[in-house]
Design an enzyme around this catalytic site. Structure first.
Site, PDB file in Angstrom:
ATOM      1  N   ASP A 109       0.819  -1.169  -0.032  1.00  0.00           N
ATOM      2  CA  ASP A 109       0.190  -0.057  -0.033  1.00  0.00           C
ATOM      3  C   ASP A 109       0.761   1.422  -0.063  1.00  0.00           C
ATOM      4  OD1 ASP A 109      -2.153   1.879   0.794  1.00  0.00           O
ATOM      5  OD2 ASP A 109      -3.427   0.029   0.966  1.00  0.00           O
ATOM      6  N   ASN A 110       0.508   2.371  -0.490  1.00  0.00           N
ATOM      7  CA  ASN A 110       1.235   3.339  -0.493  1.00  0.00           C
ATOM      8  C   ASN A 110       0.538   4.382   0.515  1.00  0.00           C
ATOM      9  OD1 ASN A 110      -1.042   4.380  -1.962  1.00  0.00           O
ATOM     10  ND2 ASN A 110       0.111   5.343  -3.608  1.00  0.00           N
ATOM     11  N   ASP A 129       4.036   2.079  -3.960  1.00  0.00           N
ATOM     12  CA  ASP A 129       3.133   2.603  -5.097  1.00  0.00           C
ATOM     13  C   ASP A 129       3.072   1.718  -6.319  1.00  0.00           C
ATOM     14  OD1 ASP A 129       1.635   3.925  -6.989  1.00  0.00           O
ATOM     15  OD2 ASP A 129       2.657   5.756  -6.927  1.00  0.00           O
ATOM     16  N   SER A 163      -6.468   1.149  -5.087  1.00  0.00           N
ATOM     17  CA  SER A 163      -7.074   2.291  -5.777  1.00  0.00           C
ATOM     18  C   SER A 163      -7.919   3.205  -4.852  1.00  0.00           C
ATOM     19  CB  SER A 163      -8.073   1.750  -6.987  1.00  0.00           C
ATOM     20  OG  SER A 163      -8.387   2.913  -7.736  1.00  0.00           O
ATOM     21  N   TYR A 209     -11.853   6.843 -12.823  1.00  0.00           N
ATOM     22  CA  TYR A 209     -12.075   5.517 -12.268  1.00  0.00           C
ATOM     23  C   TYR A 209     -12.667   4.692 -13.210  1.00  0.00           C
ATOM     24  CZ  TYR A 209     -13.380   2.362  -8.339  1.00  0.00           C
ATOM     25  OH  TYR A 209     -13.638   1.409  -7.621  1.00  0.00           O
ATOM     26  N   LYS A 266     -10.722   1.299 -14.534  1.00  0.00           N
ATOM     27  CA  LYS A 266     -11.083  -0.107 -14.416  1.00  0.00           C
ATOM     28  C   LYS A 266     -11.307  -0.921 -15.556  1.00  0.00           C
ATOM     29  CE  LYS A 266     -10.989  -0.178  -9.815  1.00  0.00           C
ATOM     30  NZ  LYS A 266     -10.164  -1.013  -8.917  1.00  0.00           N
ATOM     31  N   TYR A 316      -3.964 -10.425 -21.128  1.00  0.00           N
ATOM     32  CA  TYR A 316      -2.990 -11.347 -20.341  1.00  0.00           C
ATOM     33  C   TYR A 316      -3.394 -12.715 -20.283  1.00  0.00           C
ATOM     34  CZ  TYR A 316       0.947  -8.557 -19.457  1.00  0.00           C
ATOM     35  OH  TYR A 316       2.231  -7.525 -19.270  1.00  0.00           O
TER      36      TYR A 316
END
Ligand code: UDP
Length: 313
Positions: A32-33, A57, A76, A146, A150, A160
């Site tokens: 977590d930042n 981060d 986020s 946001y 997302k 991926y």
């Protein structure tokens, strides 16, 4: 011992997920930042050998030594006022952060689950929203930072999966509430609790007829746990379909808070505020044998007990 990296571990959902995976016998690496998360949420985990914390981060290159079995990407800003204050960081953690973590998952052959959102449906034109609905999002509105991050995150994760054969899971999270939400994070339920507990006006935006369906955090965590261990790579809605108007939510909080003198007042509706929102959870029921078990009366009581402990400090 299985090893899991949880990003956003000091946040509301990340900290509950960290608790759950420690309880299930995993080694949890929390990252977590701390721009919206707080160490208060994970202080109790810090002394444990099964928990390691990195202050980092994830929009920057992510390094984790050794093997890794799973990654949960939950970092986020997640409340509208947070991503209005931090629009670029919100875009970066959903896009660059996701790319970094997918690269890490590929390098470690780990399975990765991303926290997507009902916001991919935008201001939906169908209600309830099934996973097949493509949404109604304004890319350049205040919520676009946001919503589009997302949506990109989902697209990148699927790429991926199909191109690299990575094992991936996508959860679309609907409004969730419970202990460890920040009192003043701008979201409806904590705002109403704060206002009712301090005898301020309860600020209902618009006429309060817009709807949401609120899921208690323990139910959400159970759904995510089951999805991670399932073999389904397409998005799955997790939420509580019990849909109410925001005015009703405000009234329920006022009724619950002892001795409050707060009155409901009406304020302007924020731009692009969705008019309705409710999950279609057919997939979660069928694929994961999951459904919510905590009703709103009980969930709100538990949340109130938590906020009582916070208001004392
Ligand atoms: N809302 C409100 N008063 C507040 C905060 C939020 O009426 O003090 C409304 C907001 O406009 C939205 C709903 O409550 O219609 C849920 O807002 P929240 O920020 O919790 O999350 P959202 O579902 O919009 O992402």
């Amino acid at each position: 011992m299985k090893k899991i990296l949880i990003t956003g571990a000091a946040g509301f959902l990340g900290s509950h997920l960290s608790d759950r995976f420690v309880k299930e016998g995993y080694h949890v690496i929390g990252m977590d930042n701390l721009i919206t998360g707080t160490m208060d949420n994970i202080d109790h985990l810090m002394p444990l050998e099964e928990f390691t914390f990195y202050h980092h981060d994830v929009s920057k290159f992510v390094h984790v030594p050794g093997e890794l079995d799973y990654i949960l990407h939950f970092a986020s800003p997640a409340s509208p006022i947070d991503y209005l204050k931090m629009p670029i960081q919100t875009l970066k953690v959903g896009s660059l952060g996701t790319h970094n973590l997918l690269g890490l998952a590929k390098a470690k052959s780990a399975r990765m689950l991303i926290a997507s959102t009902s916001e991919v449906y935008g201001d939906p034109l169908v209600n309830p929203q099934p996973e097949e609905y493509w949404g109604n999002v304004n890319p350049v509105g205040p919520r676009g930072v946001y919503d589009e991050a997302k949506r990109f995150q989902e697209a990148m994760t699927m790429a991926y999966h199909t191109y690299h054969g990575l094992e991936t899971r996508i959860v679309r999270i609907f409004n969730t509430y419970g202990p460890r939400m920040r009192f003043i994070d701008g979201r409806a339920l904590p705002a109403f609790f704060w206002q009712a507990m301090t005898n301020e006006d309860i600020t209902v935006f618009g006429d309060g007829s817009q709807t949401r369906a609120f899921c208690y955090v323990d139910d959400l965590v159970e759904g995510i746990y089951r999805l991670l261990l399932s073999n389904y790579a397409m998005p799955v809605n997790i939420g509580n379909p019990d849909e109410i108007s925001i005015l009703q939510a405000a009234e329920e909080v006022v009724d619950l808070v002892d001795g409050t003198t707060s009155k409901i007042v009406f304020k302007g509706l924020p731009k692009d505020d969705p008019k309705v929102r409710r999950p279609d959870i057919t997939k979660a029921k069928e694929l994961l044998d999951w459904k919510p078990t905590v009703d709103r009366a009980e969930g709100l009581r538990r949340t109130y007990e938590y906020f009582k402990t916070k208001i004392k400090n």
